[in-house]
Design a protein around this motif. Structure first.
Motif, PDB file in Angstrom:
ATOM      1  N   ALA A   1       0.890  -1.260  -0.021  1.00 12.33           N
ATOM      2  CA  ALA A   1       0.014  -0.163   0.093  1.00 12.33           C
ATOM      3  C   ALA A   1       0.984   1.270  -0.037  1.00 12.33           C
ATOM      4  O   ALA A   1       2.011   1.304   0.048  1.00 12.33           O
ATOM      5  CB  ALA A   1      -0.762  -0.161   1.263  1.00 12.33           C
ATOM      6  N   GLY A   2       0.199   2.445  -0.436  1.00 13.82           N
ATOM      7  CA  GLY A   2       0.759   3.621  -0.175  1.00 13.82           C
ATOM      8  C   GLY A   2       1.430   3.857   1.355  1.00 13.82           C
ATOM      9  O   GLY A   2       2.352   4.530   1.447  1.00 13.82           O
ATOM     10  N   GLN A   3       0.656   3.565   2.081  1.00 21.58           N
ATOM     11  CA  GLN A   3       0.910   3.828   3.760  1.00 21.58           C
ATOM     12  C   GLN A   3       0.324   2.897   4.503  1.00 21.58           C
ATOM     13  O   GLN A   3      -0.867   2.306   4.213  1.00 21.58           O
ATOM     14  CB  GLN A   3       0.714   5.005   4.010  1.00 21.58           C
ATOM     15  N   ILE A   4       1.101   2.300   5.406  1.00 21.20           N
ATOM     16  CA  ILE A   4       0.497   1.309   6.335  1.00 21.20           C
ATOM     17  C   ILE A   4       0.716   1.711   7.811  1.00 21.20           C
ATOM     18  O   ILE A   4       1.939   1.870   8.058  1.00 21.20           O
ATOM     19  CB  ILE A   4       1.215  -0.219   6.044  1.00 21.20           C
ATOM     20  N   ILE A   5      -0.262   1.286   8.658  1.00 17.20           N
ATOM     21  CA  ILE A   5      -0.240   1.699  10.145  1.00 17.20           C
ATOM     22  C   ILE A   5      -0.309   0.675  10.991  1.00 17.20           C
ATOM     23  O   ILE A   5      -1.414  -0.005  10.703  1.00 17.20           O
ATOM     24  CB  ILE A   5      -1.074   2.909  10.585  1.00 17.20           C
ATOM     25  N   VAL A   6       0.649  -0.073  11.759  1.00 18.13           N
ATOM     26  CA  VAL A   6       0.317  -1.096  12.545  1.00 18.13           C
ATOM     27  C   VAL A   6       0.048  -0.631  14.049  1.00 18.13           C
ATOM     28  O   VAL A   6       1.048   0.166  14.565  1.00 18.13           O
ATOM     29  CB  VAL A   6       1.662  -1.871  12.345  1.00 18.13           C
ATOM     30  N   ASP A   7      -0.908  -0.873  14.509  1.00 20.13           N
ATOM     31  CA  ASP A   7      -1.239  -0.561  16.062  1.00 20.13           C
ATOM     32  C   ASP A   7      -0.868  -1.851  16.899  1.00 20.13           C
ATOM     33  O   ASP A   7      -1.460  -2.868  16.863  1.00 20.13           O
ATOM     34  CB  ASP A   7      -2.898  -0.508  15.909  1.00 20.13           C
ATOM     35  N   LEU A   8       0.290  -1.601  17.537  1.00 19.88           N
ATOM     36  CA  LEU A   8       0.700  -2.603  18.366  1.00 19.88           C
ATOM     37  C   LEU A   8      -0.176  -3.072  19.618  1.00 19.88           C
ATOM     38  O   LEU A   8       0.144  -4.171  20.079  1.00 19.88           O
ATOM     39  CB  LEU A   8       2.234  -2.411  18.711  1.00 19.88           C
ATOM     40  N   ASN A   9      -0.785  -2.009  20.008  1.00 17.60           N
ATOM     41  CA  ASN A   9      -1.635  -2.265  20.988  1.00 17.60           C
ATOM     42  C   ASN A   9      -2.894  -3.368  20.645  1.00 17.60           C
ATOM     43  O   ASN A   9      -3.357  -4.288  21.369  1.00 17.60           O
ATOM     44  CB  ASN A   9      -2.290  -1.085  21.416  1.00 17.60           C
ATOM     45  N   LYS A  10      -3.560  -3.017  19.563  1.00 21.26           N
ATOM     46  CA  LYS A  10      -4.779  -3.777  19.044  1.00 21.26           C
ATOM     47  C   LYS A  10      -4.102  -4.861  18.248  1.00 21.26           C
ATOM     48  O   LYS A  10      -4.670  -5.681  17.663  1.00 21.26           O
ATOM     49  CB  LYS A  10      -5.738  -2.954  18.409  1.00 21.26           C
ATOM     50  N   ASN A  11      -3.034  -4.848  17.854  1.00 19.89           N
ATOM     51  CA  ASN A  11      -2.309  -5.741  16.901  1.00 19.89           C
ATOM     52  C   ASN A  11      -2.991  -5.631  15.539  1.00 19.89           C
ATOM     53  O   ASN A  11      -3.429  -6.651  15.013  1.00 19.89           O
ATOM     54  CB  ASN A  11      -2.396  -7.249  17.516  1.00 19.89           C
ATOM     55  N   GLU A  12      -3.393  -4.473  15.142  1.00 20.43           N
ATOM     56  CA  GLU A  12      -4.077  -4.120  13.720  1.00 20.43           C
ATOM     57  C   GLU A  12      -3.009  -3.432  12.830  1.00 20.43           C
ATOM     58  O   GLU A  12      -2.291  -2.689  13.220  1.00 20.43           O
ATOM     59  CB  GLU A  12      -5.390  -3.592  14.054  1.00 20.43           C
ATOM     60  N   ALA A  13      -3.453  -3.877  11.315  1.00 20.40           N
ATOM     61  CA  ALA A  13      -2.768  -3.030  10.427  1.00 20.40           C
ATOM     62  C   ALA A  13      -3.802  -2.201   9.627  1.00 20.40           C
ATOM     63  O   ALA A  13      -4.786  -3.071   9.264  1.00 20.40           O
ATOM     64  CB  ALA A  13      -2.079  -3.919   9.719  1.00 20.40           C
ATOM     65  N   TYR A  14      -3.807  -0.952   9.497  1.00 18.19           N
ATOM     66  CA  TYR A  14      -4.589  -0.182   8.563  1.00 18.19           C
ATOM     67  C   TYR A  14      -3.740   0.201   7.138  1.00 18.19           C
ATOM     68  O   TYR A  14      -2.655   0.729   7.266  1.00 18.19           O
ATOM     69  CB  TYR A  14      -5.150   0.976   9.207  1.00 18.19           C
ATOM     70  N   ALA A  15      -4.446   0.010   6.170  1.00 19.15           N
ATOM     71  CA  ALA A  15      -3.720   0.088   4.777  1.00 19.15           C
ATOM     72  C   ALA A  15      -4.372   1.271   3.911  1.00 19.15           C
ATOM     73  O   ALA A  15      -5.635   0.912   3.959  1.00 19.15           O
ATOM     74  CB  ALA A  15      -3.334  -0.849   4.048  1.00 19.15           C
ATOM     75  N   LYS A  16      -3.892   2.101   3.413  1.00 17.97           N
ATOM     76  CA  LYS A  16      -4.559   2.950   2.362  1.00 17.97           C
ATOM     77  C   LYS A  16      -3.472   3.500   1.179  1.00 17.97           C
ATOM     78  O   LYS A  16      -2.516   3.412   1.540  1.00 17.97           O
ATOM     79  CB  LYS A  16      -5.277   4.049   3.194  1.00 17.97           C
TER      80      LYS A  16
ATOM     81  N   ASP B   1      -9.823   0.131  -1.773  1.00 20.91           N
ATOM     82  CA  ASP B   1      -9.457   1.679  -1.633  1.00 20.91           C
ATOM     83  C   ASP B   1      -8.596   1.587  -0.164  1.00 20.91           C
ATOM     84  O   ASP B   1      -7.618   2.523  -0.082  1.00 20.91           O
ATOM     85  CB  ASP B   1     -10.445   2.461  -1.455  1.00 20.91           C
ATOM     86  N   SER B   2      -9.094   0.780   0.766  1.00 21.48           N
ATOM     87  CA  SER B   2      -8.424   0.890   2.100  1.00 21.48           C
ATOM     88  C   SER B   2      -8.737  -0.476   2.839  1.00 21.48           C
ATOM     89  O   SER B   2      -9.824  -1.241   2.646  1.00 21.48           O
ATOM     90  CB  SER B   2      -8.652   2.122   2.751  1.00 21.48           C
ATOM     91  N   LEU B   3      -7.984  -0.848   3.795  1.00 27.34           N
ATOM     92  CA  LEU B   3      -8.515  -1.938   4.763  1.00 27.34           C
ATOM     93  C   LEU B   3      -7.921  -1.921   5.904  1.00 27.34           C
ATOM     94  O   LEU B   3      -6.785  -1.288   6.295  1.00 27.34           O
ATOM     95  CB  LEU B   3      -8.031  -3.511   3.732  1.00 27.34           C
ATOM     96  N   LEU B   4      -8.564  -2.589   6.959  1.00 36.08           N
ATOM     97  CA  LEU B   4      -8.381  -3.012   8.340  1.00 36.08           C
ATOM     98  C   LEU B   4      -8.310  -4.342   8.597  1.00 36.08           C
ATOM     99  O   LEU B   4      -9.344  -5.079   8.241  1.00 36.08           O
ATOM    100  CB  LEU B   4      -9.196  -2.110   9.192  1.00 36.08           C
ATOM    101  N   VAL B   5      -7.232  -4.692   9.258  1.00 38.61           N
ATOM    102  CA  VAL B   5      -6.983  -6.135   9.308  1.00 38.61           C
ATOM    103  C   VAL B   5      -6.298  -6.321  10.744  1.00 38.61           C
ATOM    104  O   VAL B   5      -5.324  -5.823  11.068  1.00 38.61           O
ATOM    105  CB  VAL B   5      -5.913  -6.849   8.256  1.00 38.61           C
ATOM    106  N   ASN B   6      -6.533  -7.536  11.441  1.00 40.57           N
ATOM    107  CA  ASN B   6      -6.145  -7.708  12.745  1.00 40.57           C
ATOM    108  C   ASN B   6      -4.926  -9.106  12.333  1.00 40.57           C
ATOM    109  O   ASN B   6      -5.407  -9.925  11.749  1.00 40.57           O
ATOM    110  CB  ASN B   6      -7.439  -8.399  13.415  1.00 40.57           C
TER     111      ASN B   6
END
Length: 900
Positions: free
Chosen positions: A116-131, A156-161
């Motif tokens: 993806a253009g950018q990926i954000i990894v939330d280490l608290n929730k163990n989730e990755a958000y991409a857009k 277009d974007s996604l949120l995955v655990n």
């Protein structure tokens, strides 16, 4: 033959529609590179440069190595190794406990892969958000590409655990075989279950840019690679809703071939309302399939068909079709009531050249009822009703390469005249031959002279011939008059040079014929008032021989006009030859009988009517003359870069032949025969012509007499027969520079049904049949409007035949007909065509068909019309090109009146 691999059931109120689909998911990464720079550095003091995720403190748990520790080991936060990367930057926000990957971001965890253009990894929730990201022009680029388990999604974007791998996907774009799937929201429950909301299904080639149509699903469940179970579904045309709504739908999405129902065609004709081509498709294996279909008419008529295609790579391929129809006309109990059964069997088999070097098997079968093409209700055979012959051949050949090599072949043939309904078959024909043997040739070096060139060969031909009629075909009576025979041939030849320029040859042929059935003519019987003929069963044989010699040469004449001329030279090649043939009379095979009450004695041979002929009684001592001509020209090439002149043939051949029988007591000269052919328009048009000239005159009754025609007040020769045939196929491309892709296309679907490969007899009229659609629908290509800037694309085919007959000075044109077919593209997606012909002798048009075709990209619209004749009819069809939704169609037809 191809059939849809799956079936889809689509219900709207009381309407039940079957769909057939194949599914295969693919995805493309939408990736736009943005050059990294210092501006991407965050001013937040809590955000620091990071190492890969696996190296960040706290991601992996450090376990005490003491062996005496009895506490249970804590499960690691991440159970698999994490691989991440980014072209712009990788940042770790300590306060938020998040990882930021920017510009060409990449994340891999287990079998999950994310770009993806950018990926954000939330280490608290163990989730990755991409857009995606917005570039300097304001364009949203580098959209996410999510891959897992062979499945690919372009949202277009996604949120995955990362741990549970559940997630939400927004604006998903994916491809399932021929189906493009566009979903507003996808909820991923696990690897095999997805909930979809506001989904569009279409086979359009541009699903994201105003598709021609789509099926909108409010809610549904997707099992990747298996199926889609949908709720309320509605058909849209160019975003306009239609009343085609179903409360639920089921779409198989497997990538494997599947069996399923074949949805029928409905209509009305002279036999009442009907259901056609309904049945079931069996995906037996990757190498063979089977489709069973049936028809039913409300007057009681019915039919069924079985079609199968098979293929084994590097071995063989083929297809098999059998059709049967039971046709009822009129009303039972009335004088016009009738029942007819017709059938047709077609089989095509070809062996790959790599399968065997020394053996080969092939089959081309087309047999059945003589009136099948004329009476069949199957619209796919409409263009074949003009065929007056059906033929078949099944052959096996084997070569034994050891010297002397032996060629062996077994062939079963069938020839059927659909007008006379006479059928001739050979079951089988055996042909075996030994290669030429030169007994006096030197072990090394070339063969020279008459003696060293002596060679002989042996061949045997055996046949089991059957002649029957259509009504007895496949019945035991057809075998009662079968004939079996053998013919052995031993030719001995040699050749040599005479006076350096003359080629001479000598030949001697011996033929021995074996028959297992002969005839005996009995003397005239006064009680029966005729001479009877008995058939004698048993082995019998006769042998014949003949001797021949030939002498010929080749003469060349060249006329040069200069290299600066358009025609630089003309070359004339002449091949004169004279030959001699002697065949003695074989009187020893002839007997005599009393033919009538007056005691007339007539002769006969017991081998009369044999499949290999009978021994001749007349002495033949003939000298034959022939003169063959070819004419070529060298012309200056239009291409200025060409270094050599272009060679063209003015005459492919122009041949003259005649003969003189020395042993004949009258009419010794044979008629002079002329044949020839030439080409025009860059060899695209071939003209064949021929004529027969008789040197003898005829009397008042039209019988040849022993007097030359010139001595009877006529010309040197009397024209008794002439013929001319030509065919030409050209198009608008013929007047442009030739491209390798500009070859004229044929219609193989006509040949599959036993007809011509061109459309001079018209085209088939069944676009609803899944097999026909699969062959007719071509891959949609980008239409180049510049093709229409200098003219409208068109094509034209025609065939002309003329025969003149004048053996008794009747000066009659026995045939004089023209057949033609043409198509013209009025616009990039509008095409009209016509097939017809005119009989100048009978002054009437032949079978005429008008065609209208509209390419609607994902859809196809066809209208075929036969305006007059007993087969007057029309057929309208509109449907989706893709086999996935091939049963989304509407058709209307008026078949021709079978009673006519």
């Amino acid at each position: 033959m191809k059939y849809p691999e799956k079936s889809i059931y689509f219900i709207f109120l009381f309407l039940f529609l079957g769909f057939f689909a194949t599914a295969q998911e693919t995805g493309d990464k939408n990736n736009v590179n943005v050059a990294p720079s210092e501006k991407f550095k965050s001013p937040d003091p809590l955000v620091v440069e990071t190492q890969p995720l696996t190296e960040i403190e706290g991601i992996e748990v450090v376990v005490d190595s003491s062996e005496t520790d009895t506490l249970p080991k804590k499960k690691p936060l991440l159970t698999s190794k994490v691989i991440d990367n980014a072209k712009g930057y990788r940042k770790y926000n300590v306060k938020e406990n998040k990882i930021y990957l920017y510009d060409d971001a990449y994340l891999k965890y287990g079998d999950m892969e994310l770009n993806a253009g950018q990926i954000i990894v939330d280490l608290n929730k163990n989730e990755a958000y991409a857009k995606g990201i917005v570039d300097s022009t304001g364009t949203y680029t580098q959209l996410p590409v999510f891959n897992q388990g062979g499945q690919s999604v372009n949202p277009d974007s996604l949120l995955v655990n990362i741990d549970t791998q559940k997630g939400l996907v927004y604006g998903s774009r994916t491809v399932q075989g021929e189906m493009n799937v566009r979903t507003e929201i996808v909820k991923k429950e696990n690897d095999t279950l997805y909930y979809i909301y506001n989904t569009k299904l279409t086979t359009s080639s541009h699903p994201d840019d105003d598709p021609e149509y789509y099926i909108k699903i409010d809610k549904g469940v997707l099992v990747p690679g298996v199926k889609v179970i949908a709720g309320v579904s509605q058909m849209f045309f160019y975003d306009v809703p239609t009343p085609i709504v179903a409360p639920f739908a089921f779409f198989p999405m497997t990538s494997e071939r599947k069996s399923g129902l074949i949805f029928p065609t409905f209509g009305e004709g002279s036999r009442g309302y009907f259901i056609q081509n309904g049945g079931y498709y069996f995906a037996i294996s990757d190498y063979v399939d089977l489709a069973l279909q049936g028809d039913y008419y409300t007057n009681g008529s019915y039919g069924f068909s079985a079609q199968s295609a098979y293929s084994l790579r590097y071995k063989f391929s083929g297809n098999f079709n059998i059709n049967y129809e039971n046709l009822i006309s009129g009303q039972k109990g009335f004088s016009n009531y009738g029942r007819t059964s017709i059938y047709n069997i077609r089989w095509s088999h070809s062996q790959d050249a790599k399968a065997s070097a020394n053996s080969r098997f092939s089959a081309s079968v087309n047999l059945g009822s003589s009136r099948y093409y004329q009476q069949s209700l199957d619209q796919s055979t409409t263009s074949n009703f003009l065929n007056n012959t059906m033929s078949s051949s099944i052959s096996y050949s084997k070569t034994f390469p050891e010297y002397p090599s032996v060629n062996l072949s077994l062939t079963a043939t069938h020839s059927q005249n659909t007008n006379t309904e006479v059928i001739n078959m050979t079951l089988p024909t055996l042909q075996a031959s030994v290669e030429r043997i030169y007994p006096f040739a030197p072990a090394n070096g070339a063969k020279k002279g008459i003696f060293q060139n002596i060679n002989f060969q042996y061949s045997v031909n055996a046949k089991n011939e059957i002649q029957t009629v259509d009504s007895l075909f496949f019945k035991k009576e057809m075998f009662e008059d079968a004939e079996l025979g053998f013919r052995h041939s031993i030719p001995v030849t040699t050749n040599f040079k005479l006076f350096k320029y003359l080629s001479a040859s000598l030949n001697f042929n011996y033929t021995d014929v074996w028959q297992f059935q002969t005839v005996r003519y009995n003397d005239y019987d006064n009680a029966l008032n005729e001479a009877t003929i008995d058939t004698v069963s048993g082995f019998d044989r006769f042998g014949t021989y003949n001797f021949g010699a030939s002498l010929g040469t080749t003469l060349y004449g060249t006329f040069n006009f200069g290299e600066d001329k358009k025609i630089q030279a003309i070359r004339h090649v002449v091949r004169p030859s004279v030959s001699y043939a002697y065949t003695p009379s074989f009187d020893n095979y002839y007997d005599y009988y009393i033919a009538d009450a007056e005691g007339t004695v007539a002769d006969y041979t017991r081998f009369n009517g044999g499949m290999y002929g009978s021994p001749g009684r007349n002495l033949s001592n003939t000298v034959s003359f022939s003169l063959n001509n070819t004419l070529e020209a060298k012309v200056r090439d239009k291409d200025s870069t060409a270094t050599e002149p272009k060679k063209i043939k003015l005459l492919n051949n122009l041949n003259f032949s005649t003969g003189y029988n020395i042993a004949a007591d009258s009419l010794a000269w044979s008629p002079l025969t002329m044949t020839g052919s030439t080409n025009f328009f860059d060899n695209k048009m071939t003209v064949n012509f021929g004529a027969t000239f008789d040197p003898y005159a005829i009397d008042a009754s039209g019988t040849r007499i022993e007097q030359f025609n010139i001595d009877n007040g006529g010309s040197l020769f009397r024209l008794t027969k002439a013929n001319l045939t030509t065919n030409y196929s050209f198009s608008s491309k013929s007047f442009k520079k030739k491209n390798k892709d500009d070859d004229e296309e044929e219609n193989p679907e006509n040949q599959v049904t036993g007809g011509r490969t061109d459309d001079l007899f018209g085209q088939n009229q069944d676009f609803s049949n899944a097999d026909a659609m699969g062959r007719n629908k071509k891959e949609t290509k980008e239409i180049e409007n510049e093709n229409y800037s200098n003219g409208v694309p068109w094509d034209l085919k025609f065939a002309y035949s003329l025969t003149y007959s004048n053996p008794a000075r009747q000066q009659e044109l026995t045939t004089n007909s023209l057949m033609f077919s043409g198509n013209i593209e009025l616009s990039p997606r509008w095409k009209v065509g016509v097939s017809s012909g005119y009989d100048f002798k009978e002054h009437g048009f032949t079978y005429t068909q008008f065609r209208f075709q509209r390419d609607l990209e994902s859809w196809q619209l066809n209208f075929n019309w036969v305006p007059f004749s007993a087969r007057s009819s029309w057929y309208f069809f509109i449907g989706i090109n893709s086999s996935v939704l091939s049963d989304l169609k509407w058709e209307k037809r008026r078949p021709y009146d079978q009673n006519l």
